[in-house]
Write a protein that holds these residues in place. Structure first.
Motif, PDB file in Angstrom:
ATOM      1  N   VAL A   1      -0.585  50.748  65.140  1.00 23.05           N
ATOM      2  CA  VAL A   1      -0.425  52.123  65.624  1.00 23.05           C
ATOM      3  C   VAL A   1      -1.714  52.587  66.278  1.00 23.05           C
ATOM      4  O   VAL A   1      -2.802  52.408  65.735  1.00 23.05           O
ATOM      5  CB  VAL A   1      -0.074  53.078  64.455  1.00 23.05           C
ATOM      6  CG1 VAL A   1       0.032  54.508  64.949  1.00 23.05           C
ATOM      7  CG2 VAL A   1       1.201  52.640  63.772  1.00 23.05           C
ATOM      8  N   SER A   2      -1.575  53.175  67.462  1.00 28.09           N
ATOM      9  CA  SER A   2      -2.703  53.791  68.153  1.00 28.09           C
ATOM     10  C   SER A   2      -2.305  55.222  68.494  1.00 28.09           C
ATOM     11  O   SER A   2      -1.374  55.437  69.279  1.00 28.09           O
ATOM     12  CB  SER A   2      -3.041  53.005  69.419  1.00 28.09           C
ATOM     13  OG  SER A   2      -4.045  53.660  70.153  1.00 28.09           O
ATOM     14  N   ILE A   3      -2.968  56.173  67.897  1.00 23.50           N
ATOM     15  CA  ILE A   3      -2.812  57.612  68.127  1.00 23.50           C
ATOM     16  C   ILE A   3      -1.496  58.176  67.589  1.00 23.50           C
ATOM     17  O   ILE A   3      -1.478  59.256  67.033  1.00 23.50           O
ATOM     18  CB  ILE A   3      -2.985  58.001  69.607  1.00 23.50           C
ATOM     19  CG1 ILE A   3      -4.370  57.563  70.117  1.00 23.50           C
ATOM     20  CG2 ILE A   3      -2.830  59.501  69.811  1.00 23.50           C
ATOM     21  CD1 ILE A   3      -4.568  57.743  71.612  1.00 23.50           C
ATOM     22  N   ALA A   4      -0.382  57.491  67.723  1.00 25.92           N
ATOM     23  CA  ALA A   4       0.920  58.010  67.287  1.00 25.92           C
ATOM     24  C   ALA A   4       0.895  58.385  65.800  1.00 25.92           C
ATOM     25  O   ALA A   4       0.143  57.814  65.018  1.00 25.92           O
ATOM     26  CB  ALA A   4       2.018  56.970  67.534  1.00 25.92           C
ATOM     27  N   THR A   5       1.745  59.332  65.438  1.00 26.76           N
ATOM     28  CA  THR A   5       1.880  59.740  64.045  1.00 26.76           C
ATOM     29  C   THR A   5       3.346  59.701  63.657  1.00 26.76           C
ATOM     30  O   THR A   5       4.224  59.583  64.504  1.00 26.76           O
ATOM     31  CB  THR A   5       1.320  61.161  63.819  1.00 26.76           C
ATOM     32  OG1 THR A   5       2.030  62.075  64.668  1.00 26.76           O
ATOM     33  CG2 THR A   5      -0.167  61.228  64.126  1.00 26.76           C
TER      34      THR A   5
END
Length: 89
Positions: free
Chosen positions: A74-78
Motif C-alpha cells: 500500500v502506498s498512500i491509500a487508506t
C-alpha cells in the motif's frame, strides 16, 4: 483465497499462494493518489517483485504465478482491502 489486506493503510503480511492463475482484487480510499500493488517474493527470498501494474482505483487484474508468497503493498491509500482468488483455465 488469501486475504491480503483488511482495512489497512500499510503493506500487508505475506500469504502463501499455491500457484496458478489468479485474480487480484483491491478496493480502498484512494485520496491523494494512493495505490495498491500485488507483489511476489523473488528467487532470492528477500526481494519483493511487483506483479502487473499497481491499482489506483477499485479494480482487479489477472495474474499467473508459481507457488510462493504474495502480499499487497500500500502506498498512500487508506481503508484498503485486497485478496487473491484462484481462477480456472
Amino acid at each position: 483465497m488469501p486475504q491480503l489486506l483488511n482495512n489497512e493503510s500499510a503493506t500487508g503480511k505475506p500469504a502463501q499462494w499455491g500457484g496458478g492463475r489468479g485474480l487480484f482484487i483491491a478496493v480502498a480510499s484512494w485520496t491523494g493518489g494512493g495505490t495498491v500493488q500485488l507483489q511476489y517474493m523473488g528467487p532470492d527470498n528477500a526481494t519483493w517483485v511487483n506483479v502487473g501494474a499497481a491499482l489506483g482505483a477499485n479494480g482487479m487484474q489477472n495474474f499467473e504465478l508459481p507457488p510462493g508468497l504474495l502480499r499487497a503493498a500500500v502506498s498512500i491509500a487508506t481503508a484498503a482491502y485486497a485478496q487473491a482468488e484462484q481462477t480456472k483455465g
